[in-house]
Scaffold this motif. Structure first.
Motif, short mmCIF file in Angstrom:
data_model
loop_
_atom_site.label_atom_id
_atom_site.label_comp_id
_atom_site.label_asym_id
_atom_site.label_seq_id
_atom_site.Cartn_x
_atom_site.Cartn_y
_atom_site.Cartn_z
N GLY A 40 -31.19 10.18 1.83
CA GLY A 40 -32.40 8.53 1.50
C GLY A 40 -32.11 7.86 2.76
N ILE A 75 -28.62 7.23 5.26
CA ILE A 75 -28.98 8.08 6.29
C ILE A 75 -28.48 7.52 7.64
CG2 ILE A 75 -30.86 8.22 7.13
CD1 ILE A 75 -28.61 11.07 7.17
N ILE A 128 -30.27 15.25 4.33
CA ILE A 128 -31.24 13.48 4.46
C ILE A 128 -31.91 14.05 3.34
CG2 ILE A 128 -32.94 15.26 5.79
CD1 ILE A 128 -33.07 12.92 7.30
N VAL A 129 -32.44 14.19 2.67
CA VAL A 129 -32.64 14.63 1.19
C VAL A 129 -32.56 14.15 0.61
CG1 VAL A 129 -33.92 15.97 -0.10
CG2 VAL A 129 -34.54 16.30 1.96
#
Lengths: 120, 425
Positions: free
Chosen positions: B375, B378, B371-372
């Motif tokens: 961004g 997702i 998810i990082v």
């Protein structure tokens, strides 16, 4: 356009620790933003500068919008500016710290963009 | 009779959010939930606290509803994907037995904690007549170590301190109760003790800063522990793990290990950090406190004794040594490369499976680095999952360390993975 509801979306986004300032910028119209005294910028002149130059940005953005321009990022000193385009003449703009966890913030930017799209 | 529902709150205040979650569960289910799986982002720590959050959730639910969960970097459900808020999956079935097991002090004695948790499950489940066993294991993931003089950091250059990386590793773990989570010592024990259970596991985390995390059990917040929510049911279940990276072909040989084989002291006969930077072609200046946002794209992997690739991200730079989350069982390690496209396509097998079996509900555990890294993209994963799930309840938790196990599959664990526990009739 229900500006009060839109403002509540922006204020909600501004509560994120690393969203230092936020606005809904619109070409040739006054941008919608929470009261600047709620911003967490150490240098508020950055926001004023952005606000006053948004129409110039939209000239460039419009030229690329037919090519699928969706987001624009740039680094500005210790800050980073994120533009999430809503249409060719409207963008969600946020200022974040240069070394923020951008991925997680982007997810919430996207949620705000989706919420604003529903309102427009 | 079976029913499941997703509850969600995006409220900022812990009490408001907890009440909203509890109220939604009650309004959506006709029966008292057999269990509630609850994920929350870490931000309630600063907006009222998790005690208020859990009190509020539980105040709306029937007495003794098993509420189990923890903090995550983000979550996804039928409504979207979020990195702030809370979401719960509530399940009722009249053909289901549920038990919860707890093991404490996982960082000091992971085996003892795991045996405590699994024996509690086995004891409570011994009279269950249902054939399918499922276990959702949530544990406290790594927290950045606390070191004398420098405090909490992920890149430590102090030459005096880093002369003895094994001692620093021990001090952090045993004195400050911070450092690696030792999940790789818990998961094989869980596989052995709960061998008849299909298992999905995840390490609860914060925003991936790895400063704090919490497990939830009823009204209690727990740290440094393992929590197992197990159920036996007449439904069918299966687990699956897929990866979101490719092998680059670049091999490295660890030529000197430190404590627990989680400290890499030298690679290819050269100091580990220096050699890693040479291989990646990176300048030393990249090694700052945000280095992991770049390193997330370059996990490493080793093939264990069972022939399973164990992928993992780098954890900490202690002088010239590198600390990794999982003990390296094979000195030959491979540099992996993760692109956004690989991460998004890692869900495809799960989606295809769901098209065939028509699940009643699913629990997904995936890596917070995904998810990082992705961004706002997702949502491409969400669109794939949502296109087959529609209104069928599902909950994805983005955590630090993931795993699945079933008796007919090897134990798979690591970072950068996407994992499912799917239930169907």
């Amino acid at each position: 356009m229900p500006e009060e509801t839109m403002l509540s979306v922006l204020e909600d986004l501004l509560r994120e620790e690393d969203i230092l300032a936020v606005m809904l910028a619109r070409k040739n119209e006054i941008s919608v933003s929470p009261s600047p005294d709620k911003f967490k910028l150490k240098d508020p002149s950055i926001f004023s500068l952005l606000q006053s130059t948004m129409n110039d940005f939209f000239i460039v953005i419009e030229k690329f919008s037919s090519q699928g321009l969706d987001k624009v990022y740039f680094e500005l000193g210790n800050y980073e500016v994120m533009f999430f385009l809503i249409s060719g003449d409207t963008a969600l703009v946020a200022i974040i710290p240069g070394l923020a966890n951008k991925g997680l913030l982007e997810v919430e930017m996207e949620n705000s963009r989706r919420a604003i799209k529903k309102l427009i | 009779m079976f029913e499941a529902a997703i509850a969600m709150s995006r409220k900022w205040d812990a009490t408001d959010a907890g009440q909203e979650i509890g109220e939604q569960i009650i309004s959506k289910l006709k029966n008292k939930p057999k269990f509630v799986l609850l994920f929350s982002t870490i931000h309630y720590e600063k907006h009222g606290g998790f005690q208020k959050f859990l009190d509020a959730v539980n105040s709306k639910l029937p007495e003794r509803t098993p509420v189990v969960g923890g903090t995550v970097a983000g979550f996804m459900n039928n409504y979207g994907c979020y990195t702030r808020g809370a979401s719960a999956l509530a399940v009722y079935s009249d053909e289901m037995d549920v038990a919860v097991g707890v093991g404490n002090n996982t960082r000091e004695n992971p085996k003892k904690a795991t045996l405590a948790s699994s024996s509690e499950i086995l004891d409570k489940m011994k009279n269950s007549k249902y054939a399918t066993g499922c276990a959702i294991n949530l544990y406290s993931s790594a927290v950045v170590g606390e070191y004398p003089i420098v405090g909490r950091r992920v890149v430590i250059d102090n030459k005096q301190l880093t002369r003895f990386p094994d001692v620093m590793y021990d001090i952090s773990l045993k004195v400050f109760h911070r450092g690696v989570d030792r999940a790789d010592e818990m998961l094989p024990v869980l596989s052995k003790e709960l061998s008849n259970f299909q298992q999905i596991s995840g390490g609860c985390t914060d925003t991936t800063d790895q400063l704090s995390n919490y497990l939830f059990f009823g009204r209690q917040t727990i740290t440094n522990a393992l929590l197992t929510l197990a159920f036996k049911t007449s439904l069918n279940a299966s687990v699956k793990t897929t990866f979101g990276f490719k092998e680059t072909g670049t091999k490295m040989l660890v030529t000197k290990f430190g404590r627990d084989h989680r400290i890499i002291k030298s690679i290819n006969g050269r100091p580990a950090r220096e050699e890693l930077l040479r291989i990646l072609g990176w300048p030393k200046a990249y090694l700052n406190e945000r280095v992991f946002s770049k390193l997330f794209y370059y996990p490493i992997g080793f093939v264990n004794q069972s022939g399973v690739l164990i992928p993992q991200v780098f954890g900490l730079f202690l002088g010239e040594s590198i600390v990794v989350p999982y003990s390296i069982q094979n000195p030959e390690i491979t540099l992996l490369s993760s692109s956004g496209k690989d991460l998004i396509s890692s869900v495809d097998e799960h989606v295809e499976q769901c098209k065939k079996i028509k699940p009643l509900f699913s629990i997904f555990i995936s890596c917070a680095t995904i998810i990082v890294t992705l961004g706002a993209h997702i949502y491409e994963i969400w669109e794939k999952i949502n296109s087959v799930y529609g209104n069928t309840p599902y909950l994805v938790g983005y955590v630090a360390g993931e795993s699945t196990f079933s008796s007919n599959k090897e134990l798979k664990y690591g970072n950068h993975t996407f994992n499912s526990l799917v239930l169907w009739g």
